[in-house]
Structures are given as structure tokens and as C-alpha cells.
Design an enzyme around this catalytic site. Sequence first.
Site, short mmCIF file in Angstrom:
data_model
loop_
_atom_site.label_atom_id
_atom_site.label_comp_id
_atom_site.label_asym_id
_atom_site.label_seq_id
_atom_site.Cartn_x
_atom_site.Cartn_y
_atom_site.Cartn_z
N THR A 67 0.84 -1.20 0.00
CA THR A 67 0.00 0.00 0.00
C THR A 67 0.87 1.24 0.00
O THR A 67 2.07 1.18 -0.29
CB THR A 67 -1.10 -0.08 1.09
OG1 THR A 67 -1.98 1.01 0.90
CG2 THR A 67 -0.56 -0.07 2.50
N LYS A 71 2.55 1.23 -4.19
CA LYS A 71 1.72 0.47 -5.14
C LYS A 71 2.23 0.49 -6.59
O LYS A 71 1.94 -0.42 -7.35
CB LYS A 71 0.28 1.01 -5.12
CG LYS A 71 -0.50 0.59 -3.90
CD LYS A 71 -1.93 1.04 -4.03
CE LYS A 71 -2.71 0.76 -2.77
NZ LYS A 71 -4.13 1.09 -2.93
N ASN A 92 -1.68 -3.95 -5.52
CA ASN A 92 -1.76 -3.96 -4.05
C ASN A 92 -1.65 -5.35 -3.46
O ASN A 92 -1.65 -5.49 -2.23
CB ASN A 92 -3.05 -3.28 -3.57
CG ASN A 92 -4.23 -4.20 -3.63
OD1 ASN A 92 -4.32 -5.03 -4.53
ND2 ASN A 92 -5.12 -4.10 -2.68
N ASP A 107 -8.06 -3.79 -5.05
CA ASP A 107 -8.89 -2.62 -4.72
C ASP A 107 -10.08 -2.59 -5.68
O ASP A 107 -11.23 -2.37 -5.27
CB ASP A 107 -8.11 -1.31 -4.89
CG ASP A 107 -7.07 -1.13 -3.79
OD1 ASP A 107 -7.25 -1.71 -2.70
OD2 ASP A 107 -6.09 -0.42 -4.03
N GLY A 131 -13.27 12.91 -8.70
CA GLY A 131 -11.86 12.66 -8.41
C GLY A 131 -11.18 12.01 -9.60
O GLY A 131 -11.84 11.38 -10.43
N GLY A 133 -7.60 10.80 -9.08
CA GLY A 133 -6.34 10.27 -8.56
C GLY A 133 -6.29 8.75 -8.69
O GLY A 133 -7.02 8.16 -9.50
P1 ATR Z 1 -5.72 8.77 -4.19
O1 ATR Z 1 -4.64 7.85 -4.69
O2 ATR Z 1 -6.19 8.47 -2.80
O3 ATR Z 1 -6.84 8.92 -5.16
P2 ATR Z 1 -4.57 11.26 -5.09
O4 ATR Z 1 -4.03 10.60 -6.30
O5 ATR Z 1 -3.74 12.26 -4.37
O6 ATR Z 1 -4.99 10.20 -4.00
O7 ATR Z 1 -5.98 11.94 -5.49
C1 ATR Z 1 -6.72 12.73 -4.62
C2 ATR Z 1 -8.00 13.20 -5.29
O8 ATR Z 1 -8.71 14.04 -4.38
C3 ATR Z 1 -7.77 14.02 -6.54
O9 ATR Z 1 -8.85 13.84 -7.43
C4 ATR Z 1 -7.77 15.44 -5.97
O10 ATR Z 1 -8.08 16.46 -6.90
P3 ATR Z 1 -6.91 17.18 -7.78
O11 ATR Z 1 -6.54 16.20 -8.85
O12 ATR Z 1 -7.57 18.38 -8.31
O13 ATR Z 1 -5.79 17.47 -6.82
C5 ATR Z 1 -8.88 15.34 -4.96
N1 ATR Z 1 -8.82 16.38 -3.95
C6 ATR Z 1 -7.99 16.45 -2.88
N2 ATR Z 1 -8.26 17.55 -2.14
C7 ATR Z 1 -9.28 18.19 -2.76
C8 ATR Z 1 -10.03 19.38 -2.48
N3 ATR Z 1 -9.76 20.13 -1.41
N4 ATR Z 1 -11.03 19.73 -3.33
C9 ATR Z 1 -11.31 18.96 -4.40
N5 ATR Z 1 -10.65 17.83 -4.72
C10 ATR Z 1 -9.65 17.45 -3.92
#
Ligand code: ATR
Length: 291
Positions: A67, A71, A92, A107, A131, A133
Site C-alpha cells: 500500500t 503500489k 496492491n 482494490d 476525483g 487520482g
Molecule cells: P488517491 O490515490 O487516494 O486517489 P490522489 O491521487 O492524491 O490520491 O488523489 C486525490 C484526489 O482528491 C484528486 O482527485 C484530488 O483532486 P486534484 O486532482 O484536483 O488534486 C482530490 N482532492 C484532494 N483535495 C481536494 C479538495 N480540497 N477539493 C477537491 N478535490 C480534492
Amino acid sequence: MRISGKGKVCGIMANPVEHSMSPLMQNFYAERTGVDFAYVPFKVQDEDVEAAVKGAYALNLTGMNVTVPHKQHVMPYLKEIDEDARAIGAVNTLVRQVGGFKGYNTDAAGLLRAMAEENITAGGWDCILIGAGGAAKAAAYVLAKEGARVIYVLNRNRDRAKELAEEINSRFGKKIMADMALEDYKKLPRTTYLAVQCTSVGMYPRSDRAPIDDPDFYEMIHTGVDIIYTPMETCFMQYVKAAGGKTMNGLTMLLYQGIEAFEKWNPGITVGKDVIEEAKELMIAQLKGQD
Ligand code: ATR
């Protein structure tokens, strides 16, 4: 717990690893299914990932969970990578094979199984993914594979949403995913959606926030899945419920990704429904204890 010389050993590599619930859960499944199996935490630094994977293989480990933040980093050191994991771009779960480990992504499989258990399906539905990410990528893959009619991906950073949509469209060979900026949600066609929340917004301790703070948006959501599990009912889920929709949190997904891994390491063994129910209670108690 009794482990004999013939026992299988697995573990989780992460950094930090101290808060992981996986050792508790995996050893619980072993105890309840009667498998001679032990599962331990391994804190692994970034620069030691290669040595950790090779060392785990040399020590005859049956498998590993991987994790944050490893990953992606483990991928070059695997003998084989499952097609779904390669598409998602993250692994994972490692499963021992002759000559090396094979990498999987449970996942995605966990989300699929959790949704199935809750009678939630993406097949034929219009979907919203919030999202873009790593977690969103796994969810996008699940929704597309399940046969969603269309998926609108909304993200604060529009470029990331566009990149994800292009990747999914090219992988599935059709224009199934469309990108939008988060604040453009009002431009969504007015219909009913399955929405999957994959941002970190609303996660403990900032639990009073949702990525979209407009009750009108939630009128369109018949089912809202949040991948967050702390708190167990997020602000996003409260909005969905208030508008009459059904909800699911990330705990069920977390539960099933672990069960999927356990069943891969112990072929022929199935974790029964009653054990799964007990495991869920155990996780909830553990989470309450951590607060
Ligand atoms: P994970 O692997 O857990 O998905 P990540 O790759 O860092 O983590 O992705 C985090 C997600 O949360 C992204 O979609 C991020 O949006 P951005 O691509 O614009 O950064 C979103 N996110 C985090 N904080 C945010 C906030 N305050 N408002 C809106 N979206 C947010």
C-alpha cells in the site's frame, strides 16, 4: 493462534504501516477458516522496495499486500502483472509463483464485490466519478468494465480528469468517459446517476466537507458510493441520503479487497458470510478505537 513449520506467511509492506488494519483482519480470516497462516506488518522505505520484494520471495513468503506509497514502485520487480492491475497502473497484492511474484489489484475487485453485495451495479447506468487520482482510476476501470453507459469524471484539476478520460476511452475503445471541472457539475445532463466519490474531501478530521456542497446536485444521485471510511458516514453520503438516495461507504470495499487477497493466497478457501459480517464489526470496533 498456532503456526506450524508448514504455515504460510504473508505481510503488508507500507510506510507508515502502523495504522494498517490488515494484520488484524488477515489473521482473523486465518483463525476462522482454520488455515495455517500468519500475516505481519513490514515498514519499507522507498529505497528498499526492490530488496523487500526480492527478500520476501527469497524468504518463501506466499504473498504480500502493498500500500501507500509503494503500489507503483513494486511493479518493476514482479514476474507478472495481472491485466486489471496493469490497466489501473497499481498493484496492491503479490501472489507467489514459480520464479517471482504476480501482482494484482484487489482494490478494484474489492469495490466490484462490495457493490455486488450491496446490489449496486454500474451496468447500463449513467455514472459520475468525483476525483481523478489513484483511487478514482481503479473505480473508473470498474465502472467501465461493468458496462456503465457513460461516466462523467469531475475533478478540481481538469487536466487530470481529461487524462483519465482519455486513458479509459482508449483502453475500452469507445467514448464512454467525459471529463468536466468539479465546479461545472451544473452542466451535467439532468438525469439520475450512480456517483462514486474518490477524492479525499470529507475524510477525518475534516469530516464536515463534501466535494460538492449543493443539495440540488444530489437530487440527481440515486446511489452514492464513497471510498472514504473515516467517518463511516461522510458528508457526501449525508447529502445523498437527504435527497433520498442509497449509500455505501469505503469500509465494505476495504473489507473485500482484503478477502480477495486472502482467497488468492489460500486457493480453495472461501471466507464465509458469517465471518465477513464478524470481520466488518471487528473493523468498525478497531476504527472507533483509533479515533
Ligand atoms: P488517491 O490515490 O487516494 O486517489 P490522489 O491521487 O492524491 O490520491 O488523489 C486525490 C484526489 O482528491 C484528486 O482527485 C484530488 O483532486 P486534484 O486532482 O484536483 O488534486 C482530490 N482532492 C484532494 N483535495 C481536494 C479538495 N480540497 N477539493 C477537491 N478535490 C480534492
